[in-house]
Design an enzyme around this catalytic site. Structure first.
Site, PDB file in Angstrom:
ATOM      1  CB  CYS A  35      13.180   8.487   8.624  1.00 35.77           C
ATOM      2  SG  CYS A  35      14.205   7.436   7.597  1.00 35.77           S
ATOM      3  CD  GLU A  51      13.237   0.493   9.408  1.00 33.27           C
ATOM      4  OE1 GLU A  51      13.747   1.424  10.072  1.00 33.27           O
ATOM      5  OE2 GLU A  51      13.862  -0.522   9.096  1.00 33.27           O
ATOM      6  N   GLY A  97       2.420   4.301  13.236  1.00 33.09           N
ATOM      7  CA  GLY A  97       3.150   3.090  13.658  1.00 33.09           C
ATOM      8  C   GLY A  97       2.498   2.444  14.872  1.00 33.09           C
ATOM      9  CE  LYS A 128      -1.835   2.999   1.981  1.00 32.57           C
ATOM     10  NZ  LYS A 128      -1.620   4.419   1.614  1.00 32.57           N
ATOM     11  N   GLY A 146       6.882   4.981   8.409  1.00 32.47           N
ATOM     12  CA  GLY A 146       6.051   6.177   8.461  1.00 32.47           C
ATOM     13  C   GLY A 146       6.135   6.823   9.827  1.00 32.47           C
ATOM     14  CB  SER A 147       3.972   9.371  11.315  1.00 37.18           C
ATOM     15  OG  SER A 147       2.732   8.719  11.153  1.00 37.18           O
ATOM     16  CD  GLU A 184      10.481  12.631  11.873  1.00 37.96           C
ATOM     17  OE1 GLU A 184       9.306  12.255  12.069  1.00 37.96           O
ATOM     18  OE2 GLU A 184      11.323  11.937  11.300  1.00 37.96           O
TER      19      GLU A 184
END
Ligand code: NAD
Length: 481
Positions: free
Chosen positions: A286, A252, A235, A177, A230-231, A383
């Site tokens: 990231c 990740e 996650g 996806k 992703g975020s 972040e």
């Protein structure tokens, strides 16, 4: 320029068939805000079909292939990616807003992932284990089954290469996806897989919205492993979904990665790494080095030398190949600008320039170097995911480590020093999944295992290590007397 697509972007791949959906999603060009294509909007029903198609592939032709045959398909894909370099570079640049030269590096990395995992497919071995008399015991590495891959928009090609490449090498069947903001090179990847002879159902790509197709995929009971990049917030949802089905998950997530510059550092070597690792992909990386920690005696010098480089940076349309492109969306621009407004109690040491050819409708933010920072400031903790770095002074090694390790994240860190024992000491003390000594590889290194600790996630991708993550270990103990 129109997108150099050689396929219909509104189609998605399920079980070897290219299909459309009743509803589609707009693809925005972040360089000028225009709609440049539409993609399928996969729903839970298409996700369900894709998972079933992957299960069928495992029972059929794909599941019958030897490891060497799987590897050959991936190697062939690598060659086809290189043959399509010019199209892929422009598609990724236009879709993500990357300068052409950065998109080119991503195409090279995708080809290299496919080469690496193609070559590694038949080199994953188990062990024989000394056991009781009369027995032979050994281990087998087996695919999990159907792997789900939920991909972000910032490095679509690289992340698909590293995660799907490793999963397919191990013999899993994948359902991907891609991010709704940038799905085009995922669709190109599927076309290339088909051209390379990938059996039907081994690779399925279903574009769609995160909370719709993504949520359906991560909670599907037919999934045997989830790889999510992703975020942190999403996650956490993915890990909860994986827990409900008791399946392994690789997360990740984000980072607030530091580079530590000691007074004895080779500054001329360090400087390009200090700046580039912050502004690469407009800071939407990231592993961006968003914190630069500098020993106080050279703090002003480092800040000024970085500032000089910042003043020379130009931001503009992806195809003009300036130093930086736009951010992915108006929403991301707003988030970054809100963060930058928090710098009012700090010093803006320098900013780059937005080029004259940058349309007002694009999502441009000038790269910003922030001085006078301290470890507890929100800009040093959260972040930003945009082109901004904060430079923080430290007194000694103890304080440097305390600041470096003082966030929720732990993805990458680097140390710049000519003191060998210090380098070795800090490599152990820094909380990060990767530590670079006198260099920094934001996203680089296909061969290097990569992943985080803390809120940066868990599990490792890239390198040979990923092949262990995408397989499960079976122990066989045979009694033969
Ligand atoms: P995101 O979490 O918003 O989206 C990532 C993917 O998850 C997209 O495909 C999205 O559609 C999907 N998604 C969204 N909601 C979902 C849900 N409820 N269920 C299932 N799937 C869902 O992240 P983003 O904004 O696309 O990416 C930026 C983030 O990714 C940053 O935090 C960055 O640090 C991180 N990132 C990490 C790495 C790494 O390797 N550690 C690499 C790249 C990006």
């Amino acid at each position: 320029m129109t997108l150099p697509l050689w396929f219909d972007p509104e189609e998605m791949l399920i079980g070897g068939n290219w299909r459309r959906t009743p509803e589609t999603l707009a693809v925005e060009n972040p360089s000028d805000g225009s709609e440049m294509a539409r993609i399928a909007r996969g729903t839970p029903s298409e996700i369900d079909e894709a998972v079933t198609a992957a299960q069928v592939a495992l029972e059929g032709q794909w599941g019958q292939l030897t490891a060497a045959e799987r590897g050959r398909i991936l190697m062939k894909m690598s060659g086809l990616v290189l043959a399509r370099t010019e199209e892929l570079v422009v598609i990724e640049a236009m879709d993500v807003g990357k300068p052409l030269s950065q998109a080119r590096a991503d195409v090279t990395a995708l080809a290299r992932y496919l080469e690496f995992y193609g070559g590694a497919a038949d080199k994953v071995m188990g062990e024989t284990i000394p056991y009781l008399n009369g027995y032979t015991a050994y281990t087998l590495r087996e695919p999990h089954g159907v792997t789900a891959h939920i991909v972000p928009w910032n490095y679509p090609m690289q992340i698909i290469g590293r995660s799907v490449g490793a999963a397919l090498a191990m013999g899993n069947a994948a359902v991907v996806k891609p991010a709704e903001e940038a799905s085009l090179t995922a669709l190109a990847f599927a076309r290339i897989a088909e051209e390379a002879g990938m059996p039907a159902g081994a690779l399925n790509i279903v574009p769609g919205l995160g909370e719709e197709a993504g949520a359906a995929l991560s909670s599907h009971p037919g999934i045997n492993h989830i790889s999510f990049t992703g975020s942190v917030g999403v996650g956490q949802l993915i890990q909860a979904a994986a827990a409900a089905n008791v399946v392994p998950v690789t997360l990740e997530l984000g980072g607030k990665s530091p580079q530590l510059v000691f007074a004895d550092a080779d500054l001329e070597r360090a400087l390009p790494f200090l700046v580039n690792a912050g502004i690469q992909n407009a800071g939407q990386t990231c592993s961006a080095a968003s914190r630069i920690l500098v020993e106080r005696s050279r703090y002003e010098e480092v800040l000024e030398k970085m500032a000089a480089r910042y003043r020379a940076l130009v931001v503009g349309p992806a195809l003009a190949d300036h130093n930086l492109g736009p951010l992915i969306s108006g929403r991301q621009k707003q988030i970054v600008e809100t963060y930058l407004s928090l710098a009012s109690d700090l010093t803006i040491a320098a900013q780059g320039t937005i080029a004259g050819d940058a349309p007002a409708t694009g999502h441009y933010v000038a790269p910003t170097l922030i001085g006078g920072g301290h470890g507890a400031h929100r800009l040093a903790q959260e972040e930003i995911f945009g082109p901004a770095q904060i430079v923080i002074p430290f007194e000694d090694e103890e304080e440097a480590v305390a600041i470096a390790n003082g966030t929720d994240y732990g993805l990458v860190a680097s140390v710049w020093s000519e003191n060998g024992p210090r380098l070795m000491r800090l490599a152990k003390r820094l909380r990060a999944g990767q530590v670079f000594l006198n260099n920094y590889g934001a996203g680089g290194g296909v061969e290097l295992p990569f992943g985080g600790i803390g809120k940066s996630g868990h599990g490792r991708e890239k390198g040979f290590e990923a092949l262990y993550g995408f397989s499960s270990l079976k122990t066989v103990a045979a009694w033969h007397g």
